[in-house]
Design a protein around this motif. Structure first.
Motif, PDB file in Angstrom:
ATOM      1  N   TRP A  47       0.861  -1.176   0.000  1.00 32.20           N
ATOM      2  CA  TRP A  47       0.000   0.000   0.000  1.00 32.20           C
ATOM      3  C   TRP A  47       0.897   1.225   0.000  1.00 32.20           C
ATOM      4  O   TRP A  47       1.707   1.408   0.894  1.00 32.20           O
ATOM      5  CB  TRP A  47      -0.879   0.002   1.247  1.00 32.20           C
ATOM      6  CG  TRP A  47      -1.822   1.153   1.295  1.00 32.20           C
ATOM      7  CD1 TRP A  47      -1.562   2.426   1.749  1.00 32.20           C
ATOM      8  CD2 TRP A  47      -3.172   1.172   0.848  1.00 32.20           C
ATOM      9  NE1 TRP A  47      -2.648   3.211   1.609  1.00 32.20           N
ATOM     10  CE2 TRP A  47      -3.674   2.466   1.070  1.00 32.20           C
ATOM     11  CE3 TRP A  47      -4.003   0.212   0.294  1.00 32.20           C
ATOM     12  CZ2 TRP A  47      -4.966   2.818   0.755  1.00 32.20           C
ATOM     13  CZ3 TRP A  47      -5.296   0.578  -0.015  1.00 32.20           C
ATOM     14  CH2 TRP A  47      -5.759   1.863   0.213  1.00 32.20           C
ATOM     15  N   PHE A  48       0.774   2.072  -1.015  1.00 32.37           N
ATOM     16  CA  PHE A  48       1.523   3.316  -1.077  1.00 32.37           C
ATOM     17  C   PHE A  48       0.582   4.453  -0.725  1.00 32.37           C
ATOM     18  O   PHE A  48      -0.415   4.664  -1.401  1.00 32.37           O
ATOM     19  CB  PHE A  48       2.117   3.533  -2.471  1.00 32.37           C
ATOM     20  CG  PHE A  48       3.176   2.534  -2.802  1.00 32.37           C
ATOM     21  CD1 PHE A  48       2.892   1.447  -3.598  1.00 32.37           C
ATOM     22  CD2 PHE A  48       4.453   2.674  -2.297  1.00 32.37           C
ATOM     23  CE1 PHE A  48       3.866   0.510  -3.901  1.00 32.37           C
ATOM     24  CE2 PHE A  48       5.436   1.756  -2.596  1.00 32.37           C
ATOM     25  CZ  PHE A  48       5.145   0.674  -3.392  1.00 32.37           C
ATOM     26  N   ASP A  49       0.899   5.148   0.331  1.00 33.66           N
ATOM     27  CA  ASP A  49       0.087   6.266   0.775  1.00 33.66           C
ATOM     28  C   ASP A  49       0.395   7.480  -0.094  1.00 33.66           C
ATOM     29  O   ASP A  49       1.551   7.865  -0.246  1.00 33.66           O
ATOM     30  CB  ASP A  49       0.418   6.563   2.236  1.00 33.66           C
ATOM     31  CG  ASP A  49      -0.702   7.226   2.982  1.00 33.66           C
ATOM     32  OD1 ASP A  49      -1.805   7.361   2.418  1.00 33.66           O
ATOM     33  OD2 ASP A  49      -0.488   7.597   4.137  1.00 33.66           O
ATOM     34  N   LYS A  50      -0.621   8.066  -0.688  1.00 30.51           N
ATOM     35  CA  LYS A  50      -0.422   9.208  -1.590  1.00 30.51           C
ATOM     36  C   LYS A  50       0.255  10.380  -0.900  1.00 30.51           C
ATOM     37  O   LYS A  50       0.955  11.145  -1.529  1.00 30.51           O
ATOM     38  CB  LYS A  50      -1.757   9.663  -2.158  1.00 30.51           C
ATOM     39  CG  LYS A  50      -2.356   8.689  -3.135  1.00 30.51           C
ATOM     40  CD  LYS A  50      -3.640   9.224  -3.689  1.00 30.51           C
ATOM     41  CE  LYS A  50      -4.265   8.208  -4.640  1.00 30.51           C
ATOM     42  NZ  LYS A  50      -5.514   8.714  -5.201  1.00 30.51           N
TER      43      LYS A  50
END
Length: 58
Positions: A47-50
């Motif tokens: 999961w890449f947090d914006k």
């Protein structure tokens, strides 16, 4: 993998997401796990947090 509003999921090949030189160790471990347990049993979910774009410079 991208999940659309309709609930369907599509996957994107890893080579299109991040270069090998940045995640090489991860791909190596995943390949070793696939050899031992079968590729169908190895998955990586990330999961890449914006809001977080900082990168370590080493």
């Amino acid at each position: 993998m991208d999940s659309s509003r309709s609930g369907t999921t599509t996957s994107t090949p890893r080579r299109q997401i991040v270069p090998h030189e940045e995640w090489g160790a991860v791909w190596t471990v995943m390949a070793l796990l696939a050899e031992r347990h079968g590729a169908e049993n190895v998955r990586l979910v990330v999961w890449f947090d914006k809001g977080t774009t900082q990168r370590s410079t080493g």
